[in-house]
Scaffold this active site. Structure first.
Site, PDB file in Angstrom:
ATOM      1  N   GLY A 118       0.757  -1.153   0.051  1.00 43.00           N
ATOM      2  CA  GLY A 118      -0.071  -0.203  -0.177  1.00 43.00           C
ATOM      3  C   GLY A 118       0.880   1.240  -0.041  1.00 43.00           C
ATOM      4  O   GLY A 118       0.632   2.193  -0.938  1.00 43.00           O
ATOM      5  N   ASP A 141       4.883  -9.718   4.531  1.00 40.26           N
ATOM      6  CA  ASP A 141       4.329 -10.640   3.597  1.00 40.26           C
ATOM      7  C   ASP A 141       5.195 -11.107   2.265  1.00 40.26           C
ATOM      8  O   ASP A 141       4.769 -11.831   1.529  1.00 40.26           O
ATOM      9  CB  ASP A 141       2.857  -9.696   3.133  1.00 40.26           C
ATOM     10  CG  ASP A 141       1.932  -9.569   3.975  1.00 40.26           C
ATOM     11  OD1 ASP A 141       2.235 -10.067   5.091  1.00 40.26           O
ATOM     12  OD2 ASP A 141       1.240  -8.709   4.153  1.00 40.26           O
TER      13      ASP A 141
END
Ligand code: F6P
Length: 362
Positions: A118, A141
């Protein structure tokens, strides 16, 4: 007289291990290269500090003694953004003018922004608005496009592996099934790596929708072979073959009526019903993002930090530092911000898992 270079530092989005090591890498390398001709400002709590003009002037001593610390000394936050368009407050008002105002008031040459998926996207919006940025890829991640690895990932793999290692002994003593839910809403890198490293019997990741019957078959087969316990490592974003084909509206309704707090509980409930084996759930959650970075992440974050300093010295802006084939490089920010690095279904690590008999749920 040499011109002063002025740099703003931002850690944004979810924290992870290695942020302080990266901050230290950037700061120390800038002072090494530019001496007294650099001024560094640390923005508090991610973009909030840039928006509110809430920052700290950082001395070279601020970059010492933080290598092994977890979290971020600057604080972090998540900011609402409209993909491809704007960074906004809760009422939808653009926050870009406020950010540019702080940037101009401090007469900054560049912002170093450390963040996940993001943040790469929102950093691109900031660069489009006229501020120079250099970004570093961080996230447990490991799903940022254009880099083989992100810092934070390896530390989280270590923790998640350790959790499953510990679960193994109690699962085996009680002949139980354990569903261990690991972080990863969209990508299964962490679950796949920790699952292989800890000898999980099934690994369920968002990229491969699972058939619960296949997982139950594996548990029954192990039981018949005399192994009464099984470990299922599942990503928080794991999805069943049935849920995968739901429309958006059907998914929304299902979420609203869901009696389980997380996917692992639903999986455990179904497995217990299908196999008759007592089943328990373990969710280590944010524990996976905490504590000191592992040595690999300390090194990687330091390499990334010094590479960011090089980009700034050479005035190469709007790029993300990355590692590809063990080489530290940089790529255009727009490439990193345009995609997510999901686990390809034909990735060699998935094949490795299958080769040793791990059930991938399909
Ligand atoms: O992106 C990192 C991550 O830890 C994901 O794995 C997880 O889905 C998410 O952040 C959790 O976010 P939060 O810290 O806002 O709960």
């Amino acid at each position: 007289m040499k011109r002063m270079t002025r740099v703003g530092l931002i850690t944004s989005g979810g924290d992870c291990q290695g942020l302080n090591a990266a901050i230290r890498g950037v700061g120390k390398a800038l002072f090494q290269r530019l001496g007294k001709n650099v001024e560094i400002f640390g923005m508090y709590d991610g973009y909030r500090g840039l928006i509110d003009g809430d920052y700290k002037y950082m001395e070279s001593s601020d970059f010492s003694g933080i290598l092994t610390q977890g979290g971020t000394i600057l604080g972090t936050s998540r900011q609402r953004y409209i993909p491809g368009k704007d960074i906004v407050d809760k009422d939808g008002n653009s926050l870009m003018p406020a950010m540019l105002d702080t940037y101009n008031r401090l007469n900054l040459d560049c912002l170093v922004i450390m963040g996940g998926n993001g943040t790469q996207k929102s950093a691109k919006l900031i660069s489009d608005y006229g501020m120079n940025v250099v970004t570093l890829p961080k996230t447990i991640d490991n799903d940022i496009w254009g880099t083989d690895t992100t810092f934070g990932f390896q530390s989280a793999v270590d923790i998640a592996t350790n959790v499953i290692d510990y679960i193994h002994s109690t699962a085996s003593s009680h002949s139980r099934v354990f569903v261990v839910e690991l972080m990863g809403r969209d990508a299964g890198w962490l679950t796949l790596n920790a699952g292989i490293a800890s000898g999980a019997d099934a690994i369920l990741i968002p990229e491969i929708p699972y058939d619960i019957e296949k997982v139950a078959d594996m548990i029954r087969a192990r039981k018949e072979e005399g192994r009464g316990f099984s470990i299922v490592a599942c990503a928080e974003g794991a999805v069943s073959i049935h849920d995968k084909i739901l429309t958006e509206e059907e998914s929304r309704r299902k979420r609203e009526n869901n009696r389980f707090p997380a996917v692992s509980y639903a999986i455990a409930d179904e497995l217990q019903k299908l196999t008759g084996v007592e089943t328990r759930v373990t969710v280590p959650g944010h524990y996976q993002r905490g504590g000191p970075p592992c040595p690999y992440d300390r090194v990687l974050a330091t390499q990334f930090g010094t590479a960011a300093a090089d980009l700034i010295v050479n005035k190469q802006y709007n790029r993300m530092v990355a590692i590809q084939d063990n080489r530290i490089i940089s790529i255009p920010l727009e490439d990193a911000a345009s995609k997510t690095k999901f686990l390809p279904k034909d990735h060699s690590m998935i094949q490795v898992a299958r080769d040793i008999g791990i059930c991938m749920g399909d």
